[in-house]
Scaffold this motif. Structure first.
Motif, short mmCIF file in Angstrom:
data_model
loop_
_atom_site.label_atom_id
_atom_site.label_comp_id
_atom_site.label_asym_id
_atom_site.label_seq_id
_atom_site.Cartn_x
_atom_site.Cartn_y
_atom_site.Cartn_z
N THR A 147 0.85 -1.19 0.00
CA THR A 147 0.00 0.00 0.00
C THR A 147 0.88 1.24 0.00
OG1 THR A 147 -1.74 -1.16 1.21
CG2 THR A 147 -1.83 1.24 1.21
N ILE A 148 0.64 2.13 -0.94
CA ILE A 148 1.41 3.38 -1.02
C ILE A 148 0.48 4.56 -0.77
CG2 ILE A 148 3.26 2.53 -2.49
CD1 ILE A 148 1.78 3.51 -4.91
N MET A 149 1.05 5.60 -0.18
CA MET A 149 0.26 6.77 0.22
C MET A 149 0.85 8.03 -0.40
SD MET A 149 -0.74 8.05 4.08
CE MET A 149 0.98 8.29 4.56
N CYS A 150 -0.03 8.93 -0.81
CA CYS A 150 0.35 10.21 -1.40
C CYS A 150 -0.05 11.32 -0.42
CB CYS A 150 -0.36 10.37 -2.74
SG CYS A 150 -0.13 11.97 -3.53
N SER A 151 0.85 12.25 -0.15
CA SER A 151 0.52 13.33 0.79
C SER A 151 1.23 14.62 0.41
CB SER A 151 0.90 12.93 2.23
OG SER A 151 2.28 12.66 2.33
#
Length: 302
Positions: A147-151
């Motif tokens: 799971t990758i997250m963008c912020s």
């Protein structure tokens, strides 16, 4: 007559200044912030009067937004008076459109008291979104989802979306899960994140999923994240397969610059075997000497 009117106006203004005032003439804030304005008043005269917050460039056309009798006017605005000579105006989640002239005011029978204040709201620009993994990227070497997250560190009222390299939307959130099922159908795949608000948008670097070894029930893949150190699956899951399958090994070394990994492993194996022999040989030698000695003794007794 004109002088008399000017004098009366000056006296009225001076009286209001002493009876109601703010500690600041202007407040600056960024979009999305919360601010609290202190409106001071003469508690000996106006403690039980209704106080309110008004918006308008001119007092004559000022629009009342909230008062101390209503108190909580909306989730973004409230006015509270603790009857100690100060009433507080709190504005939340402010936006650019909130900029302008406001008034602290007190209701009176003949003429309301008022004191002006300027609010200047500035834009909080969107920063380039950063990509990170919420679980260990090495899970990809076992065919597990990553799971990758963008912020984005700055910006207000942000919306996130994930896209494939061809512009096809795959998720409308800041989270994206990479799974083998998608990769086995389309082979290697590239994704990017886009963050936007009402006025601007910015895109992240590219996330690349490199398919190494597709199987019917899963796969082995590498996840290349922008601005992150690359990793290798050859040490964890595919080293044995690579030794028996030159094609797979060549594919993996080409994708990940791992051409020196196999020689390093071979040298390591030889070192381990040599260390074992250094321990075993003296034992064999000692056992041999004991056997010879026992044989000689038996011969002498006969």
């Amino acid at each position: 007559m004109i002088l008399l009117m000017l004098l009366l106006g000056f006296i009225s203004t001076a009286s209001q200044t002493r009876s109601l005032w703010t500690d600041k003439d202007m407040i600056s804030a960024k979009e999305g912030e919360e601010i609290t304005i202190k409106c001071f008043y003469d508690s000996s005269r106006f403690i039980f009067y209704n106080k309110y917050w008004c918006f308008g460039e001119s007092w004559l056309y000022c629009k009342e937004l909230c008062n101390t009798e209503t108190r909580e006017c909306s989730e973004r605005l409230n006015v509270k008076d603790y009857q100690r000579g100060i009433f507080y105006v709190t504005m939340r989640y402010i936006v650019l459109e909130d900029s302008g002239k406001y008034w602290c005011a007190i209701k009176k029978n003949n003429a309301d008291m008022r004191s002006p204040l300027l609010l200047n709201v500035t834009e909080d620009p969107i920063s380039v979104p950063l990509i990170s993994a919420t679980n260990n990227p090495l899970d990809s070497c076992s065919g597990l989802p990553v799971t990758i997250m963008c912020s984005s560190a700055t910006g207000f009222q942000l919306q996130y979306s994930w896209y494939r390299e061809d512009g096809t939307a795959v998720a409308h959130s800041n989270i994206l899960q990479i799974q083998c099922e998608a990769l086995t159908q389309t082979q290697d795949q590239e994704y990017y994140c886009e963050v936007s608000n009402r006025r601007h948008k910015k895109s992240s670097g590219t996330v690349k999923a490199v398919l190494l070894n597709p199987t019917e029930k899963g796969c082995v893949y590498l996840l290349l994240l922008p601005d992150h150190k690359s990793y290798s699956c050859i040490q964890t899951t595919v080293a044995t397969t690579a030794m028996h399958d030159p094609t797979t090994f060549a594919h993996q070394t080409e994708c990940n610059n791992l051409s020196t990994s196999f020689p390093v492993n071979s040298r390591h194996t030889i070192s381990v075997l040599w260390a074992m022999l250094r321990w075993v040989l003296p034992i064999i030698e000692a056992v041999t000497l004991i056997a010879v000695h026992m044989y000689v003794c038996c011969k002498k007794r006969k």
